[in-house]
Design a protein around this motif. Structure first.
Motif, PDB file in Angstrom:
ATOM      1  N   VAL B 212      17.605   1.820  13.043  1.00  0.00           N
ATOM      2  CA  VAL B 212      17.757   1.684  11.583  1.00  0.00           C
ATOM      3  C   VAL B 212      17.561   0.222  11.174  1.00  0.00           C
ATOM      4  O   VAL B 212      18.286  -0.657  11.637  1.00  0.00           O
ATOM      5  CB  VAL B 212      19.135   2.195  11.128  1.00  0.00           C
ATOM      6  N   PRO B 213      16.553  -0.029  10.343  1.00  0.00           N
ATOM      7  CA  PRO B 213      16.237  -1.414   9.992  1.00  0.00           C
ATOM      8  C   PRO B 213      17.100  -1.931   8.829  1.00  0.00           C
ATOM      9  O   PRO B 213      17.625  -1.151   8.048  1.00  0.00           O
ATOM     10  CB  PRO B 213      14.777  -1.326   9.557  1.00  0.00           C
ATOM     11  N   ASP B 214      17.193  -3.257   8.765  1.00  0.00           N
ATOM     12  CA  ASP B 214      17.860  -3.882   7.621  1.00  0.00           C
ATOM     13  C   ASP B 214      16.896  -4.004   6.448  1.00  0.00           C
ATOM     14  O   ASP B 214      17.285  -3.884   5.304  1.00  0.00           O
ATOM     15  CB  ASP B 214      18.368  -5.277   7.996  1.00  0.00           C
ATOM     16  N   VAL B 215      15.632  -4.273   6.779  1.00  0.00           N
ATOM     17  CA  VAL B 215      14.619  -4.488   5.742  1.00  0.00           C
ATOM     18  C   VAL B 215      13.353  -3.728   6.145  1.00  0.00           C
ATOM     19  O   VAL B 215      12.994  -3.698   7.320  1.00  0.00           O
ATOM     20  CB  VAL B 215      14.286  -5.994   5.591  1.00  0.00           C
ATOM     21  N   VAL B 216      12.704  -3.129   5.167  1.00  0.00           N
ATOM     22  CA  VAL B 216      11.444  -2.427   5.429  1.00  0.00           C
ATOM     23  C   VAL B 216      10.342  -3.040   4.560  1.00  0.00           C
ATOM     24  O   VAL B 216      10.534  -3.266   3.365  1.00  0.00           O
ATOM     25  CB  VAL B 216      11.566  -0.921   5.107  1.00  0.00           C
ATOM     26  N   HIS B 217       9.184  -3.366   5.203  1.00  0.00           N
ATOM     27  CA  HIS B 217       8.025  -3.873   4.472  1.00  0.00           C
ATOM     28  C   HIS B 217       6.895  -2.869   4.600  1.00  0.00           C
ATOM     29  O   HIS B 217       6.746  -2.243   5.638  1.00  0.00           O
ATOM     30  CB  HIS B 217       7.535  -5.205   5.055  1.00  0.00           C
ATOM     31  N   VAL B 218       6.124  -2.774   3.556  1.00  0.00           N
ATOM     32  CA  VAL B 218       4.949  -1.913   3.619  1.00  0.00           C
ATOM     33  C   VAL B 218       3.706  -2.798   3.621  1.00  0.00           C
ATOM     34  O   VAL B 218       3.501  -3.605   2.704  1.00  0.00           O
ATOM     35  CB  VAL B 218       4.907  -0.932   2.429  1.00  0.00           C
ATOM     36  N   LEU B 219       2.923  -2.659   4.684  1.00  0.00           N
ATOM     37  CA  LEU B 219       1.714  -3.481   4.843  1.00  0.00           C
ATOM     38  C   LEU B 219       0.495  -2.611   4.579  1.00  0.00           C
ATOM     39  O   LEU B 219       0.288  -1.599   5.255  1.00  0.00           O
ATOM     40  CB  LEU B 219       1.660  -4.048   6.270  1.00  0.00           C
ATOM     41  N   ILE B 220      -0.267  -2.992   3.575  1.00  0.00           N
ATOM     42  CA  ILE B 220      -1.488  -2.246   3.274  1.00  0.00           C
ATOM     43  C   ILE B 220      -2.611  -3.246   3.043  1.00  0.00           C
ATOM     44  O   ILE B 220      -2.445  -4.231   2.299  1.00  0.00           O
ATOM     45  CB  ILE B 220      -1.301  -1.340   2.039  1.00  0.00           C
ATOM     46  N   ASN B 221      -3.726  -3.028   3.747  1.00  0.00           N
ATOM     47  CA  ASN B 221      -4.904  -3.868   3.572  1.00  0.00           C
ATOM     48  C   ASN B 221      -4.589  -5.369   3.704  1.00  0.00           C
ATOM     49  O   ASN B 221      -5.035  -6.188   2.915  1.00  0.00           O
ATOM     50  CB  ASN B 221      -5.549  -3.565   2.216  1.00  0.00           C
ATOM     51  N   GLY B 222      -3.775  -5.685   4.700  1.00  0.00           N
ATOM     52  CA  GLY B 222      -3.525  -7.089   5.018  1.00  0.00           C
ATOM     53  C   GLY B 222      -2.516  -7.786   4.138  1.00  0.00           C
ATOM     54  O   GLY B 222      -2.354  -9.006   4.238  1.00  0.00           O
ATOM     55  N   GLN B 223      -1.836  -7.019   3.295  1.00  0.00           N
ATOM     56  CA  GLN B 223      -0.822  -7.640   2.450  1.00  0.00           C
ATOM     57  C   GLN B 223       0.442  -6.791   2.420  1.00  0.00           C
ATOM     58  O   GLN B 223       0.381  -5.563   2.517  1.00  0.00           O
ATOM     59  CB  GLN B 223      -1.341  -7.798   1.011  1.00  0.00           C
ATOM     60  N   ILE B 224       1.588  -7.463   2.294  1.00  0.00           N
ATOM     61  CA  ILE B 224       2.838  -6.721   2.130  1.00  0.00           C
ATOM     62  C   ILE B 224       2.956  -6.340   0.655  1.00  0.00           C
ATOM     63  O   ILE B 224       3.041  -7.197  -0.222  1.00  0.00           O
ATOM     64  CB  ILE B 224       4.041  -7.555   2.592  1.00  0.00           C
ATOM     65  N   VAL B 225       2.906  -5.024   0.398  1.00  0.00           N
ATOM     66  CA  VAL B 225       2.873  -4.568  -1.001  1.00  0.00           C
ATOM     67  C   VAL B 225       4.256  -4.162  -1.509  1.00  0.00           C
ATOM     68  O   VAL B 225       4.486  -4.098  -2.707  1.00  0.00           O
ATOM     69  CB  VAL B 225       1.882  -3.406  -1.189  1.00  0.00           C
ATOM     70  N   ARG B 226       5.165  -3.827  -0.592  1.00  0.00           N
ATOM     71  CA  ARG B 226       6.515  -3.464  -1.012  1.00  0.00           C
ATOM     72  C   ARG B 226       7.499  -3.947   0.030  1.00  0.00           C
ATOM     73  O   ARG B 226       7.209  -3.960   1.225  1.00  0.00           O
ATOM     74  CB  ARG B 226       6.661  -1.932  -1.132  1.00  0.00           C
ATOM     75  N   THR B 227       8.678  -4.305  -0.400  1.00  0.00           N
ATOM     76  CA  THR B 227       9.768  -4.628   0.520  1.00  0.00           C
ATOM     77  C   THR B 227      11.018  -3.961  -0.015  1.00  0.00           C
ATOM     78  O   THR B 227      11.263  -3.968  -1.227  1.00  0.00           O
ATOM     79  CB  THR B 227       9.971  -6.156   0.611  1.00  0.00           C
ATOM     80  N   GLY B 228      11.777  -3.353   0.865  1.00  0.00           N
ATOM     81  CA  GLY B 228      12.991  -2.690   0.411  1.00  0.00           C
ATOM     82  C   GLY B 228      13.944  -2.471   1.573  1.00  0.00           C
ATOM     83  O   GLY B 228      13.787  -3.070   2.625  1.00  0.00           O
ATOM     84  N   ASP B 229      14.920  -1.573   1.367  1.00  0.00           N
ATOM     85  CA  ASP B 229      15.838  -1.273   2.470  1.00  0.00           C
ATOM     86  C   ASP B 229      15.351  -0.018   3.181  1.00  0.00           C
ATOM     87  O   ASP B 229      14.233   0.433   2.962  1.00  0.00           O
ATOM     88  CB  ASP B 229      17.279  -1.151   1.972  1.00  0.00           C
ATOM     89  N   LYS B 230      16.216   0.561   4.017  1.00  0.00           N
ATOM     90  CA  LYS B 230      15.756   1.683   4.853  1.00  0.00           C
ATOM     91  C   LYS B 230      15.322   2.897   4.029  1.00  0.00           C
ATOM     92  O   LYS B 230      14.547   3.728   4.503  1.00  0.00           O
ATOM     93  CB  LYS B 230      16.845   2.080   5.856  1.00  0.00           C
ATOM     94  N   ASP B 231      15.779   2.987   2.803  1.00  0.00           N
ATOM     95  CA  ASP B 231      15.372   4.117   1.963  1.00  0.00           C
ATOM     96  C   ASP B 231      13.891   4.076   1.592  1.00  0.00           C
ATOM     97  O   ASP B 231      13.289   5.109   1.304  1.00  0.00           O
ATOM     98  CB  ASP B 231      16.220   4.161   0.686  1.00  0.00           C
ATOM     99  N   LEU B 232      13.311   2.880   1.627  1.00  0.00           N
ATOM    100  CA  LEU B 232      11.870   2.767   1.347  1.00  0.00           C
ATOM    101  C   LEU B 232      11.067   3.547   2.391  1.00  0.00           C
ATOM    102  O   LEU B 232      10.060   4.181   2.076  1.00  0.00           O
ATOM    103  CB  LEU B 232      11.460   1.283   1.320  1.00  0.00           C
TER     104      LEU B 232
END
Lengths: 405, 250
Positions: B212-232
Motif C-alpha cells: 500500500v503506497p503513501d503516494v500514487v503518481h500517474v505517468l503518461i507520455n513521459g509526464q506525471i499527469v496526476r498525483t494522489g493517495d492510494k485511492d487514485l
C-alpha cells in the motif's frame, strides 16, 4: 646432448632409416618421402590456412635429444609404462601397427613419425579400471638456441579398461618447438578421460589421434593458456558401434598469441555419439582459430553429433576464425553445429554493477564464467581446481574472483 | 531522500521523459502507474545508471548528492537498488557468490569490514526465508533456469541482503500469479521502514492492494499527469488511463 649442427626441419630428415624393426623403417621412409614430396604445409594448404607455419618451416633448429615426456605421478596399479625405444628394441612386434595412425601421416605428424627417437607407451590391460590419474608432462628447455623436440606417446586401453591421463605441455624460451604426437587406441567398452593443458605454450604443434572400438568412450578437455604459436589437432575415429567421444576445450589468448584448435570426428560406425564444446577468450592482438569437422560415413546411421564454438572477443585488435562444419553421408542422424563471436553481454554487466559489483570485477566474473563451464566437466577434483586456478590467474582482476569463489 | 526536478531523458534521440518532478521522503512508498510506453522503465533505468539514456535537462538529487554523476556501482554502494522487470540470467556466476562480492563492495564503500563466509551464509538463509526462496536457488547461477516467480523472489531476496535506502521496483508484479505476488509483497513490506524509501512502478493496481503506497503518481507520455493517495490507484483501475488522462487536461 644438443646436436651442434642446426638444420631446418625438412633438412634434418635422413635419406635412409636403418634402426628398429623393418615395419618402422618402412613407416619412417614413407613419412620422409611424403614430406620431401609435399613439403611442410603453407598458407595454401587448406587445413593450415590460418596457421603461420612459415616462420617454423624456414627456421633452423637444433635437435634436443630428450623427446620423452616425464611421468609426474607414481604409477597407479594396473598400468604399465614403458619407453618406446626399449620396446622397439626388445619386443617390437607389440607396437606393430600402432604407430601409424591407421594410415600414412602427413605434415608435422609425419615429421614426428620419421624423427622421434623415444617416447612413452602407456598400457592399461583389459578389465583394468584405473581411477588415479596418470600424469605426464613435456617441458621445452629454456636455452637460447632454437631447438626442436618430437615427444611421442602411445596409449592402449584394452576391453573394459579405464584410465585418466593428464598431460601438460609447457613451452620453454622463445624458439623452442615441440612437435608432439599422442596416439590412443581404445578397446571395446574402454573409457579414457584425457585432460591436456598447454601452458605458456611457446611453439607447439600437437596431434592427438584416437581410434575407438565399440562402446568405448573418450572424453577430452584441453585448456590452452596462450602460446606464441600453438596448433593442436585432435582426431577421433569412431570405428565401433556405440562409441562416444566428447571434445571440450577452453583457450585464453592475449598479446601476440596465435592459437589454433582443430578437431576431426569421423563417425564410421552406427549409433555413435560425439560432442564438441570449445570456448575462447581472445584479447590483445592475438589470433584464435577453431576448425572443427564432423564426418558421418554412409553406414553410420543413428549418429548423434553436436559441435559448438563460442568466442569472447575482448579487444578490437584480436582476430577469431571459427569454422565448425559437418559432412553427412548418412540419412538417419541428429547433428548440430554452431559458432558465435561476441563481446561481453552488456545487460549482464549492468545487472552486476547495479547490485554494487565494481565494473572491473564484474567484467572478470563474466569472463571467467564464460570458460568455467568447460573446466567444470573435468571430474577429477584436484585437476579441476588446478585448471580453475590457471584460468583465474590469467583473467584480469582474477585475484578478486579467487576471494569470493 | 530523492528529489527529481524537471527530468528530461532521450533514448536514441527520442524524448521519453519530458519533465518529471518527484520528491520522496525517507519512510515513504511512492507508486508510479502508467500504461505501456509511458516511460516508467526509463525512469527506473535512469535512476540506476544504465547506459543509453541521455539526460538532456533536469537533475536528480539523492541524499543531497547528484545521483546522475555516479557510476551504477556507486549508486548501489550509496544505497540505491533497482528491482528489474526482466532480471537477466547469468550462467556461470553463482547467485550467492556475486551477491557476496556486491555486499562486501558496498560494505567497503561504507568503511565496514567484509562479512566472512559464515556470517554471510547465515544472513543469506535468513533473507531467503523472507521470500521463501529455496536455499538451492541462492546457490545456482544468477536467474539461470529460474521461473518468472523465482526471478522476482530472487530480486527481493537480493534487496533484503543489500538493505538499500532507496528501492526502485520495476514491475515487480509482472508475470506473477496471486500467490507469488503475495509472497513478493510480504517480502517488500517486511523491508519498509522509517529510513527506507521505495518507488514501486507498476502497470496494474493489483500490486498496490498488497504494497500500500503513501503516494500514487500517474505517468503518461513521459509526464506525471496526476498525483494522489492510494485511492487514485483504485480510480485508475475503475476508469482506465484514458479517463484519468482526459480528466487531467485543463
Amino acid at each position: 646432448m644438443t646436436e651442434a649442427n642446426r638444420q631446418t626441419l625438412l633438412a634434418s630428415l635422413p635419406t635412409s632409416f636403418d634402426l628398429g624393426p623393418d615395419w618402422l623403417q618402412a613407416l619412417r621412409t614413407q613419412a620422409a618421402a611424403a614430406l620431401r614430396e609435399q613439403g611442410l604445409p603453407t598458407k595454401r594448404t587448406e587445413a593450415w590456412r590460418f596457421t603461420p607455419v612459415r616462420s617454423l618451416v624456414d627456421s633452423e633448429f637444433s635437435r634436443d635429444g630428450d623427446d620423452v615426456p616425464t611421468l609426474l605421478s607414481a604409477l597407479p596399479e594396473g598400468v604399465t609404462v614403458r619407453g618406446l625405444a626399449e620396446v622397439l628394441r626388445s619386443q617390437p612386434e607389440l607396437l606393430h601397427g600402432r604407430l601409424d595412425f591407421g594410415g600414412p601421416p602427413a605434415h608435422f605428424a609425419a615429421l614426428n613419425t620419421a624423427l622421434f627417437r623415444d617416447g612413452l607407451w602407456i598400457d592399461v590391460p583389459a578389465g583394468s579400471a584405473v581411477e588415479t590419474p596418470i600424469e605426464i608432462s613435456h617441458v621445452s628447455p629454456s636455452t637460447s638456441t632454437p631447438g626442436v623436440a618430437y615427444p611421442r606417446v602411445l596409449i592402449t586401453a584394452g576391453e573394459n579398461a579405464e584410465l585418466t591421463l593428464i598431460e601438460t605441455y609447457a613451452g620453454g624460451s622463445a624458439g623452442q618447438l615441440s612437435n608432439s604426437v599422442v596416439e590412443v587406441e581404445l578397446g571395446r567398452n574402454a573409457t579414457m578421460k584425457h585432460v591436456r593443458v598447454h601452458e605458456n605454450a611457446g611453439l607447439q604443434i600437437g596431434r592427438v589421434d584416437v581410434r575407438q572400438d565399440a562402446d568405448s568412450s573418450y572424453r577430452s578437455t584441453v585448456v590452452t593458456l596462450g602460446g606464441a604459436l600453438l596448433r593442436y589437432d585432435v582426431r577421433c575415429l569412431l570405428q565401433g558401434k556405440g562409441a562416444e567421444c566428447q571434445l571440450d576445450g577452453a583457450y585464453l589468448t592475449d598479446g601476440d598469441d596465435h592459437v589454433d584448435h582443430h578437431t576431426l570426428v569421423e563417425h564410421q560406425a552406427p549409433h555413435c555419439i560425439s560432442g564438441q564444446t570449445y570456448r575462447g577468450i581472445v584479447s590483445g592482438k592475438s589470433t584464435a582459430v577453431f576448425d572443427g569437422v564432423v564426418i558421418v560415413h554412409r553406414d553410420a546411421q543413428k549418429t548423434e553429433a553436436h559441435q559448438e564454438n563460442r568466442n569472447l572477443l575482448l579487444s578490437d585488435t584480436a582476430t577469431i576464425h571459427t569454422k565448425p562444419h559437418l559432412e553427412i553421408d548418412a540419412d538417419d542422424v541428429i547433428c548440430s553445429h554452431g559458432a558465435t563471436v561476441g563481446a561481453l553481454d552488456q545487460d549482464q554487466l549492468f545487472y552486476l554493477r547495479a547490485r554494487g559489483v565494481p565494473e572491473d570485477f564484474a567484467l572478470a566474473m563474466l569472463t571467467y564464467a564464460f570458460v568455467e563451464s568447460i573446466v567444470d566437466r573435468v571430474s577429477h577434483e584436484p585437476t579441476r581446481a588446478r585448471m580453475r586456478e590457471a584460468l583465474i590467474s590469467r583473467i584480469p582482476h582474477g585475484d578478486e574472483i579467487r576471494e569470493v569463489t | 531522500m530523492l528529489k527529481i526536478e524537471d527530468l528530461h531523458v532521450e533514448v536514441d534521440g527520442k524524448p521519453i521523459l519530458k519533465g518529471i518532478n518527484l520528491e520522496i521522503e525517507a519512510g515513504q512508498v511512492h507508486a508510479i502507474m502508467g500504461p505501456n510506453g509511458s516511460g516508467k522503465s526509463t525512469l527506473a533505468y535512469v535512476l540506476a545508471g544504465r547506459e543509453g539514456y541521455e539526460v538532456t535537462k533536469g537533475s536528480v538529487l539523492y541524499k543531497g548528492q547528484d545521483l546522475l554523476e555516479m557510476a551504477p556501482e556507486t549508486r548501489a554502494a550509496e544505497g540505491v537498488f533497482l528491482g528489474f522487470q526482466y532480471p537477466v540470467a547469468i550462467p556461470g556466476v553463482s547467485n550467492i557468490y556475486f551477491l557476496k562480492a556486491a555486499l562486501n563492495a558496498i560494505r567497503k564503500h561504507r568503511g565496514e569490514d567484509p562479512l566472512d563466509a559464515i556470517d554471510f551464509m547465515k544472513l543469506s538463509k535468513k533473507k531467503a526465508a523472507l521470500v521463501q526462496l529455496p536455499d538451492e536457488l541462492t546457490k545456482r547461477s544468477v536467474n539461470d533456469g529460474f521461473s518468472g516467480g523465482e526471478k522476482k523472489r530472487n530480486e527481493i531476496y537480493q534487496m533484503a541482503m543489500l538493505e538499500p535506502s532507496l528501492a526502485v521496483l520495476d514491475e515487480t508484479d509482472s508475470g506473477l500469479d496471486i500467490d507469488a505476488l503475495k509472497v513478493v509483497a510480504r517480502g517488500v513490506n517486511g523491508l519498509r521502514g522509517p529510513d527506507r524509501a521505495m518507488l514501486v512502478i507498476t502497470h496494474y493496481q493489483r500490486l498496490l492492494d498488497y504494497i500500500v503506497p503513501d503516494v500514487v503518481h500517474v505517468l503518461i507520455n513521459g509526464q506525471i499527469v496526476r498525483t494522489g493517495d492510494k485511492d487514485l490507484a483504485k480510480q485508475l483501475e475503475r476508469e482506465g488511463y484514458s479517463e484519468v488522462r482526459s480528466a487531467s487536461q485543463p
